[in-house]
Design a protein around this motif. Sequence first.
Motif, short mmCIF file in Angstrom:
data_model
loop_
_atom_site.label_atom_id
_atom_site.label_comp_id
_atom_site.label_asym_id
_atom_site.label_seq_id
_atom_site.Cartn_x
_atom_site.Cartn_y
_atom_site.Cartn_z
N LYS A 158 -60.68 -9.72 64.13
CA LYS A 158 -59.88 -9.18 65.24
C LYS A 158 -60.83 -8.96 66.41
CE LYS A 158 -60.33 -4.49 63.48
NZ LYS A 158 -59.72 -3.34 62.87
N LEU A 207 -49.04 8.96 54.94
CA LEU A 207 -49.58 7.84 55.71
C LEU A 207 -48.70 7.49 56.90
CD1 LEU A 207 -48.88 4.42 54.99
CD2 LEU A 207 -49.49 5.36 52.81
N SER A 208 -47.40 7.74 56.76
CA SER A 208 -46.53 7.53 57.92
C SER A 208 -46.79 8.58 58.99
CB SER A 208 -45.06 7.59 57.49
OG SER A 208 -44.83 6.69 56.43
N TYR A 266 -42.05 -2.41 50.46
CA TYR A 266 -42.07 -0.97 50.27
C TYR A 266 -40.93 -0.52 49.35
CZ TYR A 266 -41.22 3.85 51.78
OH TYR A 266 -40.97 5.19 51.81
N ARG A 312 -55.19 -10.46 60.80
CA ARG A 312 -55.38 -9.49 59.71
C ARG A 312 -56.29 -10.17 58.70
NH1 ARG A 312 -55.76 -4.44 58.35
NH2 ARG A 312 -54.10 -3.97 59.85
N ASP A 355 -48.40 -1.71 60.54
CA ASP A 355 -49.51 -1.32 61.41
C ASP A 355 -49.85 -2.42 62.41
OD1 ASP A 355 -51.87 0.47 62.03
OD2 ASP A 355 -52.91 -1.36 61.46
N GLN A 394 -62.20 4.69 56.26
CA GLN A 394 -61.62 4.52 57.59
C GLN A 394 -62.65 4.77 58.69
OE1 GLN A 394 -58.44 3.21 58.12
NE2 GLN A 394 -59.21 3.02 60.20
N GLU A 397 -49.98 7.61 60.73
CA GLU A 397 -49.83 6.51 61.70
C GLU A 397 -49.21 7.04 63.00
OE1 GLU A 397 -51.11 3.61 61.25
OE2 GLU A 397 -50.01 2.13 62.42
N SER A 441 -47.65 -1.21 54.64
CA SER A 441 -48.14 -0.37 55.74
C SER A 441 -48.97 -1.19 56.72
CB SER A 441 -48.92 0.84 55.19
OG SER A 441 -50.21 0.47 54.80
N ASP A 459 -49.99 -1.93 66.27
CA ASP A 459 -51.26 -2.14 66.97
C ASP A 459 -51.31 -3.43 67.79
OD1 ASP A 459 -52.27 0.17 65.96
OD2 ASP A 459 -53.54 -0.75 64.43
N LYS A 505 -53.61 8.88 57.31
CA LYS A 505 -53.35 7.44 57.48
C LYS A 505 -53.96 6.60 56.35
CE LYS A 505 -55.69 5.07 60.58
NZ LYS A 505 -56.19 4.41 61.82
N LYS A 527 -57.44 4.01 70.82
CA LYS A 527 -57.96 4.84 69.72
C LYS A 527 -59.36 5.38 70.04
CE LYS A 527 -55.35 2.19 66.39
NZ LYS A 527 -55.19 1.77 65.02
N ASP A 574 -64.52 1.62 58.89
CA ASP A 574 -63.67 0.62 59.55
C ASP A 574 -63.73 0.83 61.07
OD1 ASP A 574 -61.44 -1.45 59.01
OD2 ASP A 574 -60.44 -0.07 60.39
C1 FPP Z 1 -54.51 0.89 59.34
O1 FPP Z 1 -55.16 1.62 60.33
C2 FPP Z 1 -53.23 1.58 58.96
C3 FPP Z 1 -53.00 2.26 57.84
C4 FPP Z 1 -54.04 2.42 56.81
C5 FPP Z 1 -51.69 2.93 57.53
C6 FPP Z 1 -50.52 2.48 58.35
C7 FPP Z 1 -49.26 3.17 57.95
C8 FPP Z 1 -48.04 2.91 58.42
C9 FPP Z 1 -47.76 1.85 59.45
C10 FPP Z 1 -46.84 3.63 57.85
C11 FPP Z 1 -46.17 2.68 56.88
C12 FPP Z 1 -45.00 3.19 56.28
C13 FPP Z 1 -44.37 2.68 55.17
C14 FPP Z 1 -43.09 3.28 54.79
C15 FPP Z 1 -44.93 1.61 54.33
P1 FPP Z 1 -55.98 0.92 61.50
O2 FPP Z 1 -55.05 0.29 62.46
O3 FPP Z 1 -56.91 1.92 62.05
O4 FPP Z 1 -56.84 -0.14 60.70
P2 FPP Z 1 -56.92 -1.72 60.78
O5 FPP Z 1 -58.22 -1.96 61.45
O6 FPP Z 1 -56.95 -2.15 59.34
O7 FPP Z 1 -55.74 -2.22 61.51
#
Ligand code: FPP
Length: 298
Positions: free
Chosen positions: A204, A124-125, A99, A76, A67, A187, A128, A63, A71, A152, A214, A190
């Motif tokens: 980042k 979670l999908s 996955y 990361r 993401d 979250q 997102e 995920s 984004d 999410k 966001k 975060d």
């Molecule tokens: C981070 O959020 C993102 C997630 C916790 C979940 C993301 C989910 C998906 C992309 C769906 C995935 C689907 C499958 C099938 C695996 P953020 O961007 O707010 O946090 P960050 O600061 O860690 O980037």
Amino acid sequence: MINAVERKIEQYIAELDDTKVSSLYKKLPKGKRLRTKLILKIAGNSLKAIKTASTVEMIHTASLLHDDVIDDAYTRRGKISVNASDGDKTAIMMGDILYSKAFFELTDISPLVAKVVSNAVVQLSLGELADVELSRKFHINQEAYIKMLYQKTASLMEASAEAGAILVGKNREAYRKYGRNLGIAFQMIDDILDITSDSKTLGKPALHDFVEGKVTLPYMYLYEVLAEEDREYLVSLHRKRLNEDEAIWIKSAMKKYKIIEKSYQEAKELVVEAIELMESMGERDLSNIAKAMIEREF
Ligand code: FPP
Ligand code: MG
């Protein structure tokens, strides 16, 4: 015992018998393995618990790979992201491979665990997608924001805790609640760190969330307290590549109105509830995991 999970994931990756996948996996930063800690603390170190933790971590990693494409994130956990080093196509496919392998292995654990975890991946999908939709224009819809955070991020933590409980016949609902509260708070924190940390600590660019569109809780709280003219200015900065003056304006307004404290308080309430729940059940280690989340400076 986290090591046993690392070895299991490595075994799953080796079974794919693909040199590109193996080398990409080696380069990935491991993260805190929070979901593993929850599962093993709840369910112990049985093979089923280790397999469950391994599949959940692979899904979580998948995920994040997706993401970072969504984004446009070039880092990361302080390292260059796969989309930045190898391109979007590779990052998406690597996510798909992790996955689907995780799901293949999950069916071998227990139908109920597979059901709980796969339901979380649907959530979670959806979360997102909601995040992307909510990022299109400035909004102050707190309810939609919390629901999106739940889907999410919290859904997979909730499922991890519940899966752990299922494996050892513990009270599913109590552990679900613990995982859910922890996930939403995680979250929220975060989102706060995106504002308070410098880009070096964060791995980042700071204030990246707002630039990406966001509107996280601190921005909603800030909007609420600002006078009309300043509200308009804040909205004009949404989705804009911020120069230094603009970034400083946001940070000082947050400071002036104690927005970070207020947002942090929201996260803390959820964590305290999780701590009390675990203490009432004699789960000291789980309550300590929750405590560690709020014992830090912002
Ligand atoms: C981070 O959020 C993102 C997630 C916790 C979940 C993301 C989910 C998906 C992309 C769906 C995935 C689907 C499958 C099938 C695996 P953020 O961007 O707010 O946090 P960050 O600061 O860690 O980037
Ligand atoms: Mg992201």
